[in-house]
Design a protein around this motif. Structure first.
Motif, PDB file in Angstrom:
ATOM      1  N   VAL A  39       0.412  -1.225  -0.022  1.00  0.00           N
ATOM      2  CA  VAL A  39      -0.254  -0.034  -0.042  1.00  0.00           C
ATOM      3  C   VAL A  39       0.891   0.968   0.125  1.00  0.00           C
ATOM      4  CG1 VAL A  39      -1.996  -0.830   1.340  1.00  0.00           C
ATOM      5  CG2 VAL A  39      -0.169  -0.053   2.423  1.00  0.00           C
ATOM      6  N   TYR A  40       0.371   2.364  -0.268  1.00  0.00           N
ATOM      7  CA  TYR A  40       0.736   4.111  -0.222  1.00  0.00           C
ATOM      8  C   TYR A  40       0.289   4.405   0.897  1.00  0.00           C
ATOM      9  CZ  TYR A  40       3.691   2.694  -4.227  1.00  0.00           C
ATOM     10  OH  TYR A  40       4.171   1.509  -5.237  1.00  0.00           O
ATOM     11  N   VAL A  41       0.905   5.093   2.172  1.00  0.00           N
ATOM     12  CA  VAL A  41       0.004   5.900   3.699  1.00  0.00           C
ATOM     13  C   VAL A  41       1.200   6.752   3.335  1.00  0.00           C
ATOM     14  CG1 VAL A  41       0.643   5.869   5.989  1.00  0.00           C
ATOM     15  CG2 VAL A  41       0.735   3.305   4.407  1.00  0.00           C
ATOM     16  N   LEU A  42       0.294   7.760   3.535  1.00  0.00           N
ATOM     17  CA  LEU A  42       0.553   9.881   3.351  1.00  0.00           C
ATOM     18  C   LEU A  42       1.425   9.764   4.589  1.00  0.00           C
ATOM     19  CD1 LEU A  42       0.032  12.282   1.393  1.00  0.00           C
ATOM     20  CD2 LEU A  42      -2.163  12.556   2.885  1.00  0.00           C
ATOM     21  N   TRP A  47       3.867  10.587   0.046  1.00  0.00           N
ATOM     22  CA  TRP A  47       3.785   8.915  -0.490  1.00  0.00           C
ATOM     23  C   TRP A  47       4.541   7.814  -0.277  1.00  0.00           C
ATOM     24  CZ3 TRP A  47      -1.941   7.333   0.511  1.00  0.00           C
ATOM     25  CH2 TRP A  47      -2.994   9.139   0.263  1.00  0.00           C
ATOM     26  N   ARG A  48       4.762   7.175   1.192  1.00  0.00           N
ATOM     27  CA  ARG A  48       5.081   6.381   1.155  1.00  0.00           C
ATOM     28  C   ARG A  48       5.217   4.868   1.305  1.00  0.00           C
ATOM     29  NH1 ARG A  48       7.841   6.880   7.353  1.00  0.00           N
ATOM     30  NH2 ARG A  48       9.336   5.672   6.051  1.00  0.00           N
ATOM     31  N   GLU A  49       5.553   4.356   0.437  1.00  0.00           N
ATOM     32  CA  GLU A  49       5.383   2.464  -0.184  1.00  0.00           C
ATOM     33  C   GLU A  49       5.008   1.458   1.478  1.00  0.00           C
ATOM     34  OE1 GLU A  49       5.394  -1.531  -2.846  1.00  0.00           O
ATOM     35  OE2 GLU A  49       6.489   1.001  -3.762  1.00  0.00           O
ATOM     36  N   ALA A  50       4.693   0.912   1.382  1.00  0.00           N
ATOM     37  CA  ALA A  50       4.747  -0.234   2.960  1.00  0.00           C
ATOM     38  C   ALA A  50       3.518  -1.036   2.701  1.00  0.00           C
ATOM     39  CB  ALA A  50       3.927   0.928   4.321  1.00  0.00           C
ATOM     40  N   THR A  51       4.072  -2.369   3.743  1.00  0.00           N
ATOM     41  CA  THR A  51       3.071  -3.733   4.469  1.00  0.00           C
ATOM     42  C   THR A  51       2.067  -3.097   4.894  1.00  0.00           C
ATOM     43  OG1 THR A  51       5.260  -4.472   3.061  1.00  0.00           O
ATOM     44  CG2 THR A  51       4.162  -6.035   3.995  1.00  0.00           C
ATOM     45  N   VAL A  52       1.045  -3.799   4.138  1.00  0.00           N
ATOM     46  CA  VAL A  52      -0.096  -4.054   5.499  1.00  0.00           C
ATOM     47  C   VAL A  52       0.756  -4.710   6.512  1.00  0.00           C
ATOM     48  CG1 VAL A  52      -2.494  -4.749   6.659  1.00  0.00           C
ATOM     49  CG2 VAL A  52      -2.101  -2.921   4.635  1.00  0.00           C
ATOM     50  N   SER A  67      -8.415   1.033  10.417  1.00  0.00           N
ATOM     51  CA  SER A  67      -7.147   1.209  10.821  1.00  0.00           C
ATOM     52  C   SER A  67      -5.776   0.586  10.570  1.00  0.00           C
ATOM     53  CB  SER A  67      -7.168   1.831  12.287  1.00  0.00           C
ATOM     54  OG  SER A  67      -7.334   0.713  12.885  1.00  0.00           O
ATOM     55  N   TYR A  68      -4.953   0.463  10.368  1.00  0.00           N
ATOM     56  CA  TYR A  68      -3.671  -0.317  10.094  1.00  0.00           C
ATOM     57  C   TYR A  68      -2.983  -0.410  11.092  1.00  0.00           C
ATOM     58  CZ  TYR A  68      -6.773  -0.657   6.359  1.00  0.00           C
ATOM     59  OH  TYR A  68      -8.389  -0.251   4.951  1.00  0.00           O
ATOM     60  N   THR A  69      -2.050  -1.606  11.213  1.00  0.00           N
ATOM     61  CA  THR A  69      -0.556  -1.225  11.170  1.00  0.00           C
ATOM     62  C   THR A  69       0.346  -1.567  10.108  1.00  0.00           C
ATOM     63  OG1 THR A  69      -1.206  -2.382  13.431  1.00  0.00           O
ATOM     64  CG2 THR A  69       1.400  -2.644  12.604  1.00  0.00           C
ATOM     65  N   VAL A  70       0.842  -0.946  10.075  1.00  0.00           N
ATOM     66  CA  VAL A  70       1.826  -1.143   8.711  1.00  0.00           C
ATOM     67  C   VAL A  70       3.564  -0.434   8.970  1.00  0.00           C
ATOM     68  CG1 VAL A  70      -0.033   0.562   6.672  1.00  0.00           C
ATOM     69  CG2 VAL A  70       2.361   2.335   8.048  1.00  0.00           C
ATOM     70  N   THR A  88      -3.942   2.354  -2.310  1.00  0.00           N
ATOM     71  CA  THR A  88      -3.693   1.016  -2.245  1.00  0.00           C
ATOM     72  C   THR A  88      -2.795   0.877  -3.976  1.00  0.00           C
ATOM     73  OG1 THR A  88      -5.707  -0.095  -4.041  1.00  0.00           O
ATOM     74  CG2 THR A  88      -5.846  -0.943  -1.982  1.00  0.00           C
ATOM     75  N   TRP A  89      -2.399  -0.315  -4.332  1.00  0.00           N
ATOM     76  CA  TRP A  89      -1.615  -0.016  -5.399  1.00  0.00           C
ATOM     77  C   TRP A  89      -1.971   0.298  -6.214  1.00  0.00           C
ATOM     78  CZ3 TRP A  89      -1.446  -2.625  -9.961  1.00  0.00           C
ATOM     79  CH2 TRP A  89      -0.535  -2.656 -11.159  1.00  0.00           C
ATOM     80  N   GLU A  90      -3.350  -0.638  -6.905  1.00  0.00           N
ATOM     81  CA  GLU A  90      -4.129  -0.393  -7.909  1.00  0.00           C
ATOM     82  C   GLU A  90      -4.369   1.846  -7.904  1.00  0.00           C
ATOM     83  OE1 GLU A  90      -4.039  -4.387  -7.228  1.00  0.00           O
ATOM     84  OE2 GLU A  90      -4.370  -2.888  -6.106  1.00  0.00           O
TER      85      GLU A  90
END
Length: 258
Positions: A39-42, A47-52, A67-70, A88-90
């Motif tokens: 995913v991308y997180v602001l 926007w930083r790329e990250a993994t959920v 809400s997420y932990t990334v 999301t990437w899409e």
């Protein structure tokens, strides 16, 4: 009412890499179910790329709110990331403002520049000249990447296909099981190789016991002047292979990389 969502997403292989900076204007996307995978997180205006790594939901006015932990690519972990900060990437690719900044292959100059920067930034650190891009090497790398994906293999090409071994070769493979895709950016694809620097003992001119560093030493090999890389993916994007070819090849026995 809160409920936890278990993520069945696993990344196989060599590691990841850099932060991708995207513009800050963005639409808000509704999330009836939690997003997974890449995913991308602001974060602080970028926007930083990250993994959920985990998702927690609660019902707000009859609808789920997530809400997420990334985990970011540099290893930092952030908790309680609200859904309005996650894309999301899409979704990132669909946004015309970001599609030219998020590159996942080497079909554009932006992708080539990203791969060259991964190499040349590293070479600058050790004081050796920058590499130039070779279309011929990229084509030979593409042939081998396509073969590995088609045959579901992961091995080096025969020396006979690389000028009797005078062309160097780095390989990386990424796989995902469950939700999400295995797509990496050129910068990410090279991070596994770059991370090997920590295992290389320059004074002894060897790797630490039980570790690899040949990908790294090829990237910084002083006599190498050209590089060409390629990526091939399965149709479902659950697996990808990256190949880089180098001329002249490095890792000559008995010689130091620089």
């Amino acid at each position: 009412m809160k409920f936890a969502h278990s993520l069945g997403w696993t990344l196989g292989l060599l590691l990841l890499g850099s932060t991708v900076g995207l513009v800050t204007k963005h639409p808000v996307y509704a999330q009836s179910r939690p997003v997974t995978g890449t995913v991308y997180v602001l974060s602080e205006g970028q926007w930083r790329e990250a993994t959920v790594r985990a998702a927690t939901g609660r019902i707000v006015q009859g609808a789920p709110s997530w809400s997420y932990t990334v985990e970011y690519l540099d290893g930092d972990v952030e908790t309680q990331v609200s859904a309005d900060r996650v894309r999301t990437w899409e979704q990132a690719q669909a946004d015309e403002q970001t599609s030219d900044k998020v590159v996942y292959d080497l079909s554009t100059q932006a992708g080539i520049d990203q791969m060259l920067a991964a190499h040349n930034d590293l070479r600058q650190q050790v004081g050796v000249d920058s590499l130039s891009w070779s279309t011929d090497l990229a084509n030979s790398a593409q042939d081998w990447a396509d073969y590995l994906i088609t045959e579901n293999l992961f091995s080096h090409s025969p020396a006979s296909q690389r000028d009797n071994g005078h062309i160097g070769e780095n390989l990386a493979r990424y796989r995902v099981f469950g939700a999400g895709t295995a797509q990496r950016t050129p910068a990410q694809a090279s991070q596994g190789w770059i991370s090997e620097a920590q295992h290389f003992n320059y004074d002894a001119n060897r790797c630490a016991t039980g570790q690899r560093c040949g990908h790294y030493t090829q990237m910084v090999w002083a006599d190498t002047t050209e590089v060409g890389c390629a990526v091939a993916r399965t149709d479902n994007e659950k697996q990808e292979v990256w190949v880089c070819h180098y001329a002249p090849g490095g890792n000559v026995v008995g010689q130091r990389p620089y």
